[in-house]
Scaffold this motif. Structure first.
Motif, PDB file in Angstrom:
ATOM      1  N   ARG A 142       4.754  18.151  69.688  1.00  0.00           N
ATOM      2  CA  ARG A 142       5.873  18.262  70.621  1.00  0.00           C
ATOM      3  C   ARG A 142       7.189  17.858  69.966  1.00  0.00           C
ATOM      4  NH1 ARG A 142       4.119  18.526  76.102  1.00  0.00           N
ATOM      5  NH2 ARG A 142       6.349  18.833  76.539  1.00  0.00           N
ATOM      6  N   MET A 269       8.390  13.745  79.354  1.00  0.00           N
ATOM      7  CA  MET A 269       8.465  14.427  78.061  1.00  0.00           C
ATOM      8  C   MET A 269       9.819  15.073  77.847  1.00  0.00           C
ATOM      9  SD  MET A 269       6.031  13.931  75.990  1.00  0.00           S
ATOM     10  CE  MET A 269       6.747  15.099  74.844  1.00  0.00           C
ATOM     11  N   SER A 273      11.904  14.247  74.580  1.00  0.00           N
ATOM     12  CA  SER A 273      12.271  15.359  73.702  1.00  0.00           C
ATOM     13  C   SER A 273      13.774  15.434  73.513  1.00  0.00           C
ATOM     14  CB  SER A 273      11.749  16.671  74.274  1.00  0.00           C
ATOM     15  OG  SER A 273      10.337  16.698  74.276  1.00  0.00           O
ATOM     16  N   ASP A 345      12.431  21.037  77.259  1.00  0.00           N
ATOM     17  CA  ASP A 345      11.649  20.683  76.082  1.00  0.00           C
ATOM     18  C   ASP A 345      11.397  21.894  75.190  1.00  0.00           C
ATOM     19  OD1 ASP A 345       9.915  19.300  74.323  1.00  0.00           O
ATOM     20  OD2 ASP A 345       8.190  19.919  75.503  1.00  0.00           O
ATOM     21  N   THR A 346      10.915  22.997  75.783  1.00  0.00           N
ATOM     22  CA  THR A 346      10.597  24.179  74.969  1.00  0.00           C
ATOM     23  C   THR A 346      11.853  24.791  74.369  1.00  0.00           C
ATOM     24  OG1 THR A 346      10.669  25.600  76.940  1.00  0.00           O
ATOM     25  CG2 THR A 346       8.534  24.677  76.311  1.00  0.00           C
ATOM     26  N   ARG A 349      12.991  22.718  71.366  1.00  0.00           N
ATOM     27  CA  ARG A 349      12.142  22.879  70.180  1.00  0.00           C
ATOM     28  C   ARG A 349      12.284  24.265  69.556  1.00  0.00           C
ATOM     29  NH1 ARG A 349       6.705  22.451  71.383  1.00  0.00           N
ATOM     30  NH2 ARG A 349       6.966  22.197  73.634  1.00  0.00           N
TER      31      ARG A 349
END
Length: 611
Positions: A142, A269, A273, A345-346, A349
């Motif tokens: 992650r 998260m 993140s 989060d996605t 990243r």
């Protein structure tokens, strides 16, 4: 007496900006903060707070001192009680010496010690080369490195049933305390047997502003399913009330205060993140809808809140509910719109911090975002749809507490819908009325006609659901009576109607001898035909109404305590009254009930513009 070294420790550890900021809205001015003085009336700020020196000074009335003196003067406490109050806010354990051998202990200390032990145990597991391997691999996948895990205190609960229990037993920790904290759970199959509450999870410690661990969140590694939720939170306890705090508020507060901006995301998260990506002013609610108490915490630090929730329907609904609560607290909510299928989060990243900042820079005010969505769905194309669009925008108009903001909001909606300002203001005033339902003199409309406009009074909402949902009435009454009773109804007729349902859950006509006003009102409720939508959402509406009645009762009790505090001349009695008021305040926070105009939003069924 309190030893001098402990008094000095309290002074050194006290966050005077935070303590004073609970009373007045501080505005940053260089390295200091200024505000209107809370000790005398003034229009031009002359009250200054210096966080480096830990002192305040008013150039208008001459008031000056440190955090202890501020609390002593503001709450009218003696010196010892003021030191205890500030110590509690600053994480200092006070031992007041009554005699050589007698010490006063904090009754919550065993809870804090148990949580502290659990935190060290979880952290040690994550760092263990063998035990913590799966946890470290998950975090690495992650994008969370070791430094970030250490910064947020992340840990790992092994996939075992009794390892934590056995470790706690070695240190003689009270199992009753561990159960209350949710660190242990009781077996349903084997009564009396306990096991680890967190298993095979990444753990997220939840710190209070004083630096104590209140509880934990846990993210499951592996597939979730029945009895294995993806996220698990600590139980409500004497030291943890999830509706009264925000995840990472302690870690983010300095960055929030410096920029007067906060980023609100949905979960643990997302916070971690974004923290790894360089965003330091990020917080999240703790598994509940955004509460009034959480909005108050934000308001003390920030002027603007960026709502960065998931892009799906549930995320958007949560965004608008949180936005209205923040508006009511005096914070400007800005909605960040992510691409379909993305979450913070996605996106971070995949595309990096700079791309996320672009979306933050493109955030729009909540009212503008609602109008955008309504436009995309063609809600302004016909008169009927415009009327429905107004209904979907009114809650945000009503939530705006700042007069200038509300004025601009009303002007914007009037321009977009063609409804006059006067009509919008009358509609807002009607919905703010505790009993806005018009008295009906004509015969009920046939089932095919449009239903009457909804009223937002808690008593009316509760009684309406009871009247409509006869098949579940007995169960609904059982739910209600666990928290409220007839005495909690302020309106005498509503009180009589509720009592009638309690006396006879099968009631379908007003009982003989009922007061004529109550009988007429009950008859109208019973003759109103239910529709599928109202039945489908009735239990949620009923639960919100019960919560509001309970909250109103607690608020009345707090007002009475405040009256007694102000009237009391006995220092010991006053301190006990203050403690009791604080207990009620914590209870209200634990309920997560919003007040005033926010109640209408609790009854709203999501954001209908998404249909």
């Amino acid at each position: 007496m309190i030893p001098d070294d402990q008094v000095q420790e309290v002074r050194e550890r006290a966050d005077i900006v935070e303590i004073v900021g609970e009373v007045v809205r501080l505005k940053k001015a260089g390295r200091e903060y200024k505000a209107n003085c809370p000790f005398h009336e003034e229009k031009t700020p002359s009250f200054w707070v210096n966080p480096d020196k830990g002192v305040y000074h008013c150039f208008g009335c001459g008031a000056a001192g440190d955090a202890i003196e501020f609390v002593r003067r503001r709450l009218d406490l003696d010196f010892v009680d003021a030191v205890k109050h500030v110590a509690g806010r600053s994480g200092v354990q006070i031992r007041e010496v009554r005699s050589r051998d007698e010490l006063e202990e904090d009754p919550l200390r065993p809870f804090h010690e148990a949580n502290a032990f659990a935190q060290k145990w979880f952290r040690d597991n994550l760092e263990d080369p063998v035990v913590g391997r799966s946890g470290r691999e998950y975090l690495a996948g992650r994008g969370i490195d070791g430094d970030t895990a250490e910064r947020f205190g992340l840990g790992y609960a092994p996939d075992a049933w009794r390892e934590f229990k056995e470790a706690a037993a070695v240190h003689a920790l009270d199992e009753t305390i561990l159960l209350k904290l949710g660190l242990l759970a009781t077996s349903e199959r084997r009564p009396g047997e306990t096991y680890d509450g967190f298993r095979n999870r990444i753990t997220f410690p939840i710190w209070s502003l004083r630096g104590e661990i209140m509880g934990f969140g846990g993210r499951l590694l592996g597939e979730s399913g029945p009895g294995r939720p993806k996220y698990k939170n600590s139980s409500e306890s004497p030291v943890y009330h999830k509706g009264g705090t925000l995840y990472n508020l302690r870690g983010a507060r300095r960055a929030i205060r410096a920029t007067e901006e906060v980023i609100v995301v949905e979960g643990y998260m997302d916070v971690v993140s974004l923290g790894a990506g360089g965003f330091d002013n990020v917080v999240a609610p703790l598994g509940t809808a955004f509460t009034e108490a959480q909005a108050d915490l934000v308001q003390r630090l920030a002027r603007r809140a960026f709502l960065l929730f998931d892009s799906d329907r549930s995320g958007l609904e949560a965004t608008f509910k949180a936005a209205d609560v923040l508006l009511a607290a005096g914070v400007q909510p800005l909605v960040v719109t992510l691409p379909d299928g993305e979450d913070p989060d996605t996106l971070l990243r995949k595309q990096g911090p700079d791309r996320l900042r672009e979306f933050l820079d493109g955030a729009v005010d909540v009212l503008d975002r609602k109008i955008q969505i309504l436009e995309e769905r063609d809600w302004f194309s016909t008169l009927d749809r415009k009327r429905d669009a107004v209904d979907r925008l009114i809650p945000t108009l009503r939530a705006a507490q700042d007069p200038a903001t509300r004025d601009m909001y009303v002007a914007r909606v009037a321009e977009k819908t063609g409804v006059t300002r006067r009509t919008l203001e009358e509609e807002m005033a009607r919905l703010d009325s505790p009993r806005a339902a018009p008295v009906r003199t004509e015969r009920p409309a046939p089932r095919t006609a449009a239903p009457p406009r909804r009223t937002f009074g808690a008593e009316y909402a509760l009684l309406r659901v009871l009247a409509r949902d006869r098949s579940r009435r007995t169960r609904l009454l059982e739910m209600a009576l666990e928290r409220v009773g007839p005495q909690d109804f302020k309106d005498a007729s509503d009180r009589a109607i509720f009592q009638a349902f309690v006396d006879d859950p099968e009631l379908d006509v007003p009982p003989p001898g009922m007061d004529p006003v109550a009988a007429e009102r009950l008859a109208r409720l019973l003759e109103e035909p239910p529709d599928d939508a109202s039945l489908a959402h009735g239990e949620r509406e009923f639960t919100a109404a019960v919560a509001r009645l309970e909250d109103d009762r607690l608020a009345r009790e707090m007002d009475e305590l405040q009256r007694r505090i102000e009237a009391s001349e006995d220092g010991a009695e006053k301190l006990e009254l203050i403690k009791e008021k604080e207990r009620l305040r914590q209870e209200r926070r634990a309920q997560g009930v919003v007040g005033g105009g926010d109640y209408a939003r609790r009854l709203a069924r999501g954001f209908p513009g998404l249909d």
